[in-house]
Design an enzyme around this catalytic site. Structure first.
Site, PDB file in Angstrom:
ATOM      1  N   ARG A  23       1.702   0.056   4.259  1.00  0.00           N
ATOM      2  CA  ARG A  23       2.951   0.059   4.996  1.00  0.00           C
ATOM      3  C   ARG A  23       3.187   1.487   5.510  1.00  0.00           C
ATOM      4  NH1 ARG A  23       3.681  -2.838   0.297  1.00  0.00           N
ATOM      5  NH2 ARG A  23       4.207  -5.048   0.572  1.00  0.00           N
TER       6      ARG A  23
ATOM      7  N   ARG B  35      -0.181  -2.694   9.853  1.00  0.00           N
ATOM      8  CA  ARG B  35      -0.555  -3.446   8.645  1.00  0.00           C
ATOM      9  C   ARG B  35      -1.096  -4.816   9.035  1.00  0.00           C
ATOM     10  NH1 ARG B  35       0.468  -3.579   2.976  1.00  0.00           N
ATOM     11  NH2 ARG B  35       1.384  -5.496   2.164  1.00  0.00           N
TER      12      ARG B  35
ATOM     13  N   HIS C 268       4.936  -1.773  11.598  1.00  0.00           N
ATOM     14  CA  HIS C 268       4.331  -2.799  10.731  1.00  0.00           C
ATOM     15  C   HIS C 268       3.173  -3.503  11.419  1.00  0.00           C
ATOM     16  CE1 HIS C 268       4.816  -4.505   6.771  1.00  0.00           C
ATOM     17  NE2 HIS C 268       4.669  -5.724   7.244  1.00  0.00           N
TER      18      HIS C 268
ATOM     19  N   HIS D  66       0.053  -8.059  -2.167  1.00  0.00           N
ATOM     20  CA  HIS D  66       0.916  -9.235  -2.151  1.00  0.00           C
ATOM     21  C   HIS D  66       0.923  -9.896  -3.526  1.00  0.00           C
ATOM     22  CE1 HIS D  66       0.315  -9.805   2.479  1.00  0.00           C
ATOM     23  NE2 HIS D  66       1.273  -8.955   2.204  1.00  0.00           N
TER      24      HIS D  66
ATOM     25  N   LYS E  19       6.530  -1.682  -1.994  1.00  0.00           N
ATOM     26  CA  LYS E  19       7.644  -2.623  -1.888  1.00  0.00           C
ATOM     27  C   LYS E  19       7.819  -3.414  -3.172  1.00  0.00           C
ATOM     28  CE  LYS E  19       9.292  -6.304   1.185  1.00  0.00           C
ATOM     29  NZ  LYS E  19       8.961  -7.104   2.390  1.00  0.00           N
TER      30      LYS E  19
ATOM     31  N   TYR F 135      -3.162 -14.897   7.184  1.00  0.00           N
ATOM     32  CA  TYR F 135      -4.277 -14.319   7.932  1.00  0.00           C
ATOM     33  C   TYR F 135      -5.560 -15.134   7.805  1.00  0.00           C
ATOM     34  CZ  TYR F 135      -1.144 -10.280   7.651  1.00  0.00           C
ATOM     35  OH  TYR F 135      -0.053  -9.451   7.719  1.00  0.00           O
TER      36      TYR F 135
END
Length: 282
Positions: free
Chosen positions: A149, A231, A228, A254, A172, A263
């Site tokens: 990020r 990313r 973003h 994640h 995050k 993706y």
């Protein structure tokens, strides 16, 4: 009137202050979360806590949507307020049910993720080199090389770069992760730090310079998307080039594989097994 009764007869802002003092200030994004909660309460006109309920919030969010506030923002406000009440219940400050426990958030239609093509990347790198900001080029390339990020790359500390690994600590999710980088990029980061000698962090803020580079290169992004995209670009090209979805999940940090699966369709062999495993194949 006891303390709990007084708190519930006061405004929501008083409950928010108690939540922050007893729990919120220990969160990773404490000040930002508290700021958002206070802003939502102010927009609600700080109702008396005991009179706050799902109907009050439902009317409030309808007004927010009519005013042009996005579904995502309204859902975040909902989540913050519901989580605040959950914690106040655990603290025995709030003696009633969570007023928002049965109110469902809006379902948001997921937009197709945009990413930069190789042609876009080439144009962007040229424009980044032209920038008068000395940090934006390297920060952008770190994001493209690692899937970081923007804030994670921009706030890197020298001690987070070692043994050809970039260790992202201020993430995050709050969980640290390490992503390999090339020897050349590692050397470049240390040379950059030695040259600019920023206090603590390797880089200074450069979001504005990134936006200007996009504009000079005539690179159009969907509304609301800026840094973003780097990313998304890393993740998309990782899968296009044959990367493994579980590896990508670890790289991006994640917690839920469903997020990474956005993706999966970019993989060159995505769903190829349909040809060989359908019931019509003898």
């Amino acid at each position: 009137m006891g303390q709990v009764e007084r708190q519930q007869s006061g405004g929501l802002d008083e409950l928010a202050a108690i939540w922050f003092d007893h729990h919120g200030k220990e969160l990773r994004a404490a000040e930002d979360t508290y700021k958002r909660i206070k802003a939502a309460i102010a927009a609600l006109k700080n109702p008396i806590a005991s009179e706050f309920n799902a109907q009050v919030f439902a009317a409030f969010r309808s007004q927010r949507l009519d005013a042009g506030i996005s579904l995502n923002t309204v859902n975040r406000e909902h989540a913050y307020m519901r989580a605040m009440f959950n914690e106040l219940i655990r603290l025995a400050v709030w003696k009633r049910d969570n007023p928002l426990k049965d109110l469902r958030q809006f379902k948001v239609q997921e937009n197709e993720l945009s990413y930069l093509t190789k042609e876009h990347i080439a144009v962007l790198l040229v424009e980044l080199k032209k920038s008068t900001n000395p940090h934006v080029d390297l920060v952008s390339r770190i994001c493209l090389a690692t899937g970081a990020r923007w804030s994670e790359a921009e706030q890197l500390q020298p001690q987070q770069i070692r043994q050809r690994l970039s260790q992202f600590a201020r993430t995050k999710t709050g969980k640290a992760r390490a992503v390999p980088i090339s020897q050349g990029m590692q050397d470049e980061i240390f040379i950059h730090h030695a040259k600019h000698k920023n206090i603590g962090a390797i880089f200074a803020g450069c979001t504005g310079a990134f936006k200007e580079a996009l504009e000079r290169g005539s690179i159009q992004l969907p509304m609301g998307q800026l840094t973003h995209v780097l990313r998304h670009t890393f993740a998309s090209h990782f899968m296009i080039n044959g990367g493994n979805i579980l590896t990508l999940q670890r790289i991006l940090g994640h917690q839920d594989l469903k997020i990474t699966m956005r993706y999966a369709h970019l993989a060159p062999d995505h769903l190829d097994s349909v040809r060989n495993l359908n019931p019509l194949v003898s």
